[in-house]
Design a protein around this motif. Structure first.
Motif: not given
Length: 652
Positions: A517-518, A296-297, A294, A514, A300-301
């Protein structure tokens, strides 16, 4: 690509326009001649003279508006055919409407038969001349490349006599593009004899430039001997490890060399050349499908933020740094105590990303004053902690150093991240933290507890990411096996029953980002590692890929399980609750954590035992702190004896 000077460009464009007009005129003339059996009546000839400027001009405008004339002739392919068909349809429709009475002047009404014949000849001709230009261009380029390849000494293999005969496995789109590129290259010493594809509907059919599908993969033994094949090339886009492994096994039995074109999806997108044909690597057999992120996320991070990577010169740390730079951070801090590897990764990253701010910082993560100064000056918003002692057997005889670096130093750096209000702190953990039997695994499990404890004390999100062995990382089994094979063997394994999980360095780094971010804070993430691989199978495959026979050319010797090692690694406890996340390869383990006061007391005891260098008591204490741990209390002597046996076996 070089552009033509303005005058030469204008001249080339004018010549192309003249050729198009000449072909259109010739096509209309031929259509009339064919319609009247080459004896045009005088009244029809007068109509022809009235119609020819109108029709040719109309067709020329249709070609221009459709974009057909804007294409570069030497790059014409089937994709350009659409614009020619569009121009032909427009022209046919307008001239037909004129015939049906759209214009009052009868002399302009072109006979329908002439119209249809003309459209076929005119637009077929202008497309064909472009195809001929491409063929001529590729022929010239092939000769030029061949001349460069042979340094102009006339000993080239352009006639194909000295070229190696190959089969391409995979007659899909990637295979077709590969074949066309190979045929167009005069500097490649390979000659395609045909395709192999498991789609039986394709067998016997001509695919591209006369190359036929000769059979399925099970026919390889017969085809190799019949056609004198030197090697086969896998041309399957996104080939899975199971597909590659099956093909390799078939080729081993023949035997014939098997090679691959990596990242064929890039060839499809026109980003790489076919010259990257290479031998099959163990990464091809152990790798899995490309990780889907992902992005995009993650952007952003990371975008516009200061990101710190500790242990930035190591295998994992350096790849994390490379991946972080994909998302344009405001500043990347490379924290590493080894000067030489820090210099190397800094030079590499600056060359690849000269526009980004990169700070190489020589620092030991155990030096609190130095780390505090770095946090105070740069205020990192994202901290990825990859610095650690990770070698299992080595740490068995250096237990206090393992606990100092992996537990106490981690706690200090993580606490600084909380104190200076970093947004997220990511701890790189390991599958060896599950039911640990080694000091390294136990220290990493304790570090996970530290991260979860700090998550309760600060606003910073503290998360840990746990994964298994990384292919090609420093000190991992694959580089060791390769070195032993280069030295003529033997290859030493500890136990033929031993299995390990593997993933590639880029995949591990991407999934770590990833997970960062999660994470909402306090989680221990586990990465999906696929199926475990037997170390014996791994050794045999590496020997085979080196062109040798396992157990014949290279011996494989068992040396016995070393202190702290397991036969089978795990990624989660049976008692842990594992829950999925929004990413299919990332899961969360719900872990029970000790009370804060209990952990604080335990850390003080660990610090005292490390200071006293009391390794035996340190092992006993970790067994008590971590109920699932099974640390040996007498590892040192056994380790030295095992190490001696391994060295003796390595010398043969």
């Amino acid at each position: 690509m070089l552009e033509l000077p303005p005058k030469r460009h204008l001249l080339a464009t004018s010549i192309q326009a003249l050729l198009d007009l000449s072909l259109l005129l010739a096509a209309f003339t031929a259509a009339y001649l064919l319609r009247f059996d080459f004896q045009i009546p005088s009244d029809e000839f007068r109509n022809f003279l009235s119609q020819v400027p109108l029709v040719v001009l109309l067709q020329f405008v249709a070609l221009t508006v459709s974009g057909s004339r804007a294409s570069i002739w030497r790059y014409t392919d089937l994709a350009h055919l659409k614009s020619f068909l569009y121009a032909a349809l427009v022209s046919l429709s307008i001239v037909t409407l004129m015939r049906l009475g759209l214009v009052p002047y009868k002399a302009w009404r072109v006979p329908l038969s002439v119209n249809f014949i003309d459209v076929l000849l005119a637009f077929g001709g202008v497309y064909a001349i472009r195809v001929l230009r491409r063929a001529e261009y590729e022929y010239v380029q092939k000769r030029v490349q061949l001349k460069r390849h042979t340094n102009g000494n006339g000993n080239g293999n352009g006639n194909g006599k000295n070229k190696r005969s190959v089969l391409l496995i995979g007659a899909g789109r990637a295979g077709l593009l590969a074949a066309k590129e190979i045929d167009a290259r005069g500097d490649l010493d390979i000659a395609i004899k045909g395709f192999v594809d498991d789609d039986r509907a394709k067998v016997g059919r001509s695919v591209v430039q006369g190359h036929r599908v000769l059979g399925v993969t099970q026919d390889l033994p017969r085809l190799v001997h019949t056609h004198g094949i030197n090697h086969v090339i896998i041309t399957i886009a996104h080939a899975s490890r199971h597909q590659i492994h099956r093909i390799v096994k078939i080729c081993e039995a023949i035997p014939v060399k098997v090679r691959i074109i990596p990242e064929l999806y890039e060839i499809i997108e026109g980003r790489v050349e076919i010259s990257r044909i290479r031998d099959i690597e163990i990464e091809d057999l152990l790798g899995r499908e490309q990780v889907q992120l992902d992005t995009e996320s993650i952007r952003e991070e990371l975008a516009g933020k200061t990101v710190m990577v500790t242990g930035a010169g190591g295998s994992i740390g350096s790849e994390l740094a490379r991946q972080v730079l994909r998302f344009a951070p405001a500043r990347l801090l490379l924290v590493e105590r080894a000067e030489s590897v820090l210099f190397e990764i800094d030079c590499e990253l600056r060359a690849d990303h000269p526009e980004l701010a990169i700070e190489p910082l020589v620092a030991d993560v155990g030096d609190e004053s130095r780390m505090r100064a770095i946090f105070h000056r740069y205020r990192p918003q994202v901290v990825i902690h990859a610095a650690a002692h990770k070698h299992v057997p080595l740490m068995e005889s250096n237990a206090t150093e393992a606990v100092q670096n992996n537990v106490l130093n981690t706690r200090m750096v993580a606490a600084l991240a909380g104190e200076f209000k970093s947004e997220v702190f990511v701890l790189i953990s390991t599958d060896k933290a599950v039911r640990p039997t080694s000091i390294m695994g136990a220290s990493k499990r304790a570090a996970e507890l530290v991260a979860q404890d700090l998550n309760r004390a600060y606003d910073t999100r503290f998360v840990a990411v746990r994964f298994g062995n990384v292919i090609g990382s420093a000190g991992s089994v694959i580089p060791i096996f390769r070195e032993q094979i280069r030295n003529g063997g033997p290859v030493t394994i500890t136990d033929k029953r031993m299995k390990r999980y593997f993933m590639t360095i880029p995949e591990a780094a991407q999934l770590v980002l990833q997970a960062s971010v999660l994470g909402k804070g306090g989680e221990v993430f586990i990465l999906h590692m696929g199926e475990p691989v037997r170390i014996m199978d791994l050794a045999e495959t590496l020997i085979t890929l080196s062109g040798l026979k396992p157990h014949d050319d290279i011996q494989i010797i068992e040396t016995g399980v070393r202190p702290g090692e397991k036969l089978y690694e795990e990624l989660s406890f049976e008692t842990e609750e594992t829950v999925p996340t929004s990413h299919p390869k990332i899961f969360i383990n719900k872990l029970a954590t000790p009370e804060p006061q209990t952990l604080q007391t335990a850390l003080k005891v660990l610090a005292r035992l490390v200071g006293e260098r009391n390794e035996d008591e340190l092992r006993r204490f970790l067994n008590g702190l971590l109920p699932e741990a099974r640390l040996s209390l007498a590892a040192n002597g056994n380790h030295r004896e095992r190490k001696r046996l391994v060295l003796v076996a390595g010398r043969g």
